[in-house]
Design a protein around this motif. Sequence first.
Motif, short mmCIF file in Angstrom:
data_model
loop_
_atom_site.label_atom_id
_atom_site.label_comp_id
_atom_site.label_asym_id
_atom_site.label_seq_id
_atom_site.Cartn_x
_atom_site.Cartn_y
_atom_site.Cartn_z
N GLN A 1 3.40 6.37 -3.99
CA GLN A 1 4.57 6.26 -4.85
C GLN A 1 4.17 5.32 -5.98
O GLN A 1 3.69 4.22 -5.72
N ARG B 1 10.44 6.71 -0.37
CA ARG B 1 10.03 6.29 0.98
C ARG B 1 9.88 4.78 1.04
O ARG B 1 9.36 4.17 0.10
N PRO B 2 10.27 4.15 2.15
CA PRO B 2 10.01 2.72 2.30
C PRO B 2 8.51 2.51 2.46
O PRO B 2 7.81 3.38 2.97
N HIS B 3 8.03 1.37 2.03
CA HIS B 3 6.60 1.06 2.17
C HIS B 3 6.45 -0.45 2.24
O HIS B 3 7.18 -1.18 1.56
N TYR C 1 4.09 -2.39 1.05
CA TYR C 1 3.37 -3.05 -0.05
C TYR C 1 3.71 -2.36 -1.36
O TYR C 1 4.06 -1.20 -1.39
N GLY C 2 3.57 -3.10 -2.44
CA GLY C 2 3.75 -2.51 -3.77
C GLY C 2 5.21 -2.27 -4.10
O GLY C 2 6.11 -2.83 -3.46
N PRO C 3 5.48 -1.46 -5.10
CA PRO C 3 6.83 -1.37 -5.68
C PRO C 3 7.84 -0.59 -4.83
O PRO C 3 9.05 -0.74 -5.07
N ALA C 4 7.41 0.24 -3.90
CA ALA C 4 8.35 1.01 -3.08
C ALA C 4 9.17 0.05 -2.23
O ALA C 4 8.70 -1.03 -1.89
N LEU D 1 10.79 5.27 -9.32
CA LEU D 1 10.98 5.21 -7.87
C LEU D 1 12.31 5.81 -7.44
O LEU D 1 12.45 6.28 -6.30
N GLU E 1 -2.48 -5.91 -2.96
CA GLU E 1 -2.09 -6.47 -1.67
C GLU E 1 -2.24 -5.36 -0.65
O GLU E 1 -2.21 -4.17 -1.00
N PHE F 1 10.12 0.50 -13.20
CA PHE F 1 10.38 0.87 -11.80
C PHE F 1 11.33 2.07 -11.67
O PHE F 1 11.70 2.46 -10.58
N TYR G 1 1.74 0.80 -7.73
CA TYR G 1 1.52 1.82 -6.70
C TYR G 1 1.78 1.25 -5.31
O TYR G 1 1.30 0.16 -5.00
N SER G 2 2.43 2.06 -4.47
CA SER G 2 2.49 1.81 -3.02
C SER G 2 1.85 3.02 -2.36
O SER G 2 2.25 4.16 -2.67
N ARG H 1 11.10 -2.02 0.71
CA ARG H 1 11.17 -2.29 2.15
C ARG H 1 12.58 -1.88 2.61
O ARG H 1 13.46 -1.68 1.79
N GLY I 1 -0.71 -2.00 -1.82
CA GLY I 1 0.09 -2.10 -3.04
C GLY I 1 -0.84 -2.50 -4.17
O GLY I 1 -1.62 -3.44 -4.01
#
Lengths: 270, 270, 270, 270
Positions: free
Chosen positions: C69, B135-137, B139-142, C78, C213, C75, C27-28, B144, C251
Amino acid sequence: MAELKGFVPPLSPEGRSSVVPGPPWHYSGDLLTIEYRAAPGAVGRWLPDPVEPAEDDPDAVAVIFADWQSCSDSFEELLDPVRSQYKEAFAVVRCQYRGQTYSRCVYIWVDKDFAIARGLHQGYPKKLGSIHQTRPHPYGPAPRIEAGARFGATLAAADRRLAQTVVTLREPSETNGFVNAHPMAHHRWLPSIEKDKGLALDELIETGAASFEAGQPWVGEAELALFDAPTEELARLEIREPIAAYYRQVGVVWDGGRLLESGTSGAAAS
Amino acid sequence: MAELKGFVPPLSPEGRSSVVPGPPWHYSGDLLTIEYRAAPGAVGRWLPDPVEPAEDDPDAVAVIFADWQSCSDSFEELLDPVRSQYKEAFAVVRCQYRGQTYSRCVYIWVDKDFAIARGLHQGYPKKLGSIHQTRPHPYGPAPRIEAGARFGATLAAADRRLAQTVVTLREPSETNGFVNAHPMAHHRWLPSIEKDKGLALDELIETGAASFEAGQPWVGEAELALFDAPTEELARLEIREPIAAYYRQVGVVWDGGRLLESGTSGAAAS
Amino acid sequence: MAELKGFVPPLSPEGRSSVVPGPPWHYSGDLLTIEYRAAPGAVGRWLPDPVEPAEDDPDAVAVIFADWQSCSDSFEELLDPVRSQYKEAFAVVRCQYRGQTYSRCVYIWVDKDFAIARGLHQGYPKKLGSIHQTRPHPYGPAPRIEAGARFGATLAAADRRLAQTVVTLREPSETNGFVNAHPMAHHRWLPSIEKDKGLALDELIETGAASFEAGQPWVGEAELALFDAPTEELARLEIREPIAAYYRQVGVVWDGGRLLESGTSGAAAS
Amino acid sequence: MAELKGFVPPLSPEGRSSVVPGPPWHYSGDLLTIEYRAAPGAVGRWLPDPVEPAEDDPDAVAVIFADWQSCSDSFEELLDPVRSQYKEAFAVVRCQYRGQTYSRCVYIWVDKDFAIARGLHQGYPKKLGSIHQTRPHPYGPAPRIEAGARFGATLAAADRRLAQTVVTLREPSETNGFVNAHPMAHHRWLPSIEKDKGLALDELIETGAASFEAGQPWVGEAELALFDAPTEELARLEIREPIAAYYRQVGVVWDGGRLLESGTSGAAAS
């Protein structure tokens, strides 16, 4: 043009994709049956034209838990047991049609898609649920099938517990109960794809086992609780008077049913 | 007699039991679409009478992963999200009927029963599967939704992985692909309850969105792998030539379809 | 002799088998936080030596739902999202240790094993549960993050619903609540393998984010219900007075904690 | 201060919350054991200090599927069977320590959290998996326990199939195999909460049944396949030479183990 194969969708060139192969379907399973009487007239509220309440004891209900292994005529599903094992919980009532008494399933939850597909074919109104049932075992703490043995069973759907029971066996029995003891009279309903055009499929069918073998039934007592939920009406079949509870191991073959009539239920997809 | 309510079984006195309330159905979701060409003639093997291969690029296939929240007109399922959230993976091809091009879903896996019930109504050949999609998110590692973003998706059923993909976005796109871009031409098939009596329901229907809103589509490249399994033929739609991959967020309303013809597919429940 | 690799068991020659790779963990996620006050003294019953009730507002509780996520430093999880996505529901209280205020998780349910393994490391007392939470979406019926938006969330374990909430956003907020706003003071307890020999591991640790963040928090009102179950005591943290509810997207990076003391909790494995 | 109760976290005022009550633990179950030889030296790669390869037949491996009902000393979990039933698949090898031969579990997958918690205590390196195993049944298509009976079993994790077998029984046997026939020598490892500080718990323990009853073992042949996956190394215990396969029903009590030594494995959390 392509000739597609398979019993139910997805149909495909080789016919391997069908959610379930066609009948005969073979079953080995353990049945835990709890019979009780609901309030006078309660069961009739679930019986649409042309079926009517049974003349004798019309508000008797059976809540049944079952732990199955099933397969097609190839028997191959038994060896890839994710494709053969499933559990179900269902509510059965009796009804009358053209002078005959039938059993009729008004609710049923299963935990596999091939069981949903078979239910669609057989007129069982299946949903997904999470079902658990104590299994008899010859060693350790699990019960043997004997006087005093206790079996628990639970049903949940959409993360809510809907039913739970504990059955205590008392003695061998001549029957496995009377509510689920007749051929089934079920409807197969599917709405028209066009809005407000009623039903595309509206059949009353008869279905039952093509062959049946079974062990000694046992009778005993049950505690049974039904819980309300926003998307269920099972708890409206309120328990007024317990009848009895049964345990039995069975082997069943199912191999097609019979169309009783079509287009007469008056049910509207609404 | 009892008047039973509900869109699909279980019908019940209050109509709360139906696996899914009737349309309109509202959807919010993220679509990951991977388009490729299968071997010449491959797609035609999945097209029964009276639908025919598309004239242009007849072997194009779209494998689509989708992450949905859906609800009925009451919107209440959104607040009990076990009843609104589901994921799906499906394969779409194009076909032709009476001179028009249609899209057609030949395989689809979902992870909830209400989605199976809707598919049955709409002619989507649904099975249960386990589907996951990045899923896009913000913030964090997911990721954009931007150039270079990577989205993975996987499908399994019966404890076997059937498909997996990683899509890398390149740039905004004018389209979200061309394979799943037409109204759907689907069959609704149900065998007769009596053996060897053919189909009780055999309809060709047209279905599509009643309304649609969507964000900017993005185009990119995909790695896609399809795996064989004893009960699936998806991998027979072998990948010969990648076309492109797309990401898009959409809002959809579905509110009924249209019967095209009935009793003509020649498919036999076998 | 063999040199085994991996962060936690199963250790293995290549180190690929570990339920979860070692930190840092990224984590997102979306957090739905509902704060309320329990009865005076209620929270203290969950605080063993050497932690003590917070001086200010000691019975404040936060019930938090989170949709995550997560991944390791590679990474790679993901892109195989069955290995990165999970949901959780947890209850947090505040406590005091050596004059400092800490947050402390007293219950937590997750839906993946890698999340259980991380919890074991970090002193989160994790169980498996089924958690669902409305997701914001820019199109269709799902909510945007805006005034009046409504988010539902539910928790079940062992086929019983344990908690459910509906949160309605009112306005942007300066905080995301105050209960889960401190470093965590957790115990890591494991009984001795020998009966009646007490604890083999008894550590008080401090843990918190290595970096953080986040988007704009929103505040609003919640309906929250906690349900009793034979194997849970969450409902004993009874809701006496609602405080507020919050929504925030975050995040986070976690990269290890700090041992505060060891062997002093007096908790006995019983 | 609060006195918290329970065997493992979450500890709580009443002690009902513990993922699993303390031992003794009682089990009823069916074991399907497939023994084979891996490549010379293969097993040794999984044996850290201070355990060493067995002198005799050091590369023998047992892959075992088990279908369990378990409970605490209250036996109450048996009547709420979602809390008692679970399945597992595991790989066992033999090793030597201080001149004694031990069995040792190097991989194990289960499908419930209470089983994970018990494994953590007993040094079984548990992950979540999806496990299915054919059950014997006295009626219908499922097998009886007899010559020619066939039992299938499968394991998947993270939506990938990791192992599958079909076992055909030949005749009653004097043993249930030799690989899983010794007390277990397991490590209990937990990394320090502080990075790069090694292990907080590093114990070598001995564990085995406190009591045991069992039916007639049967021996036969197996087809066994192990599949690779990014997060598993089970398939590296490659099958070089089949030995035999066994079926047995058992009842077991587990009631604690014994610490062998501590702080000596040299394993590093990495």
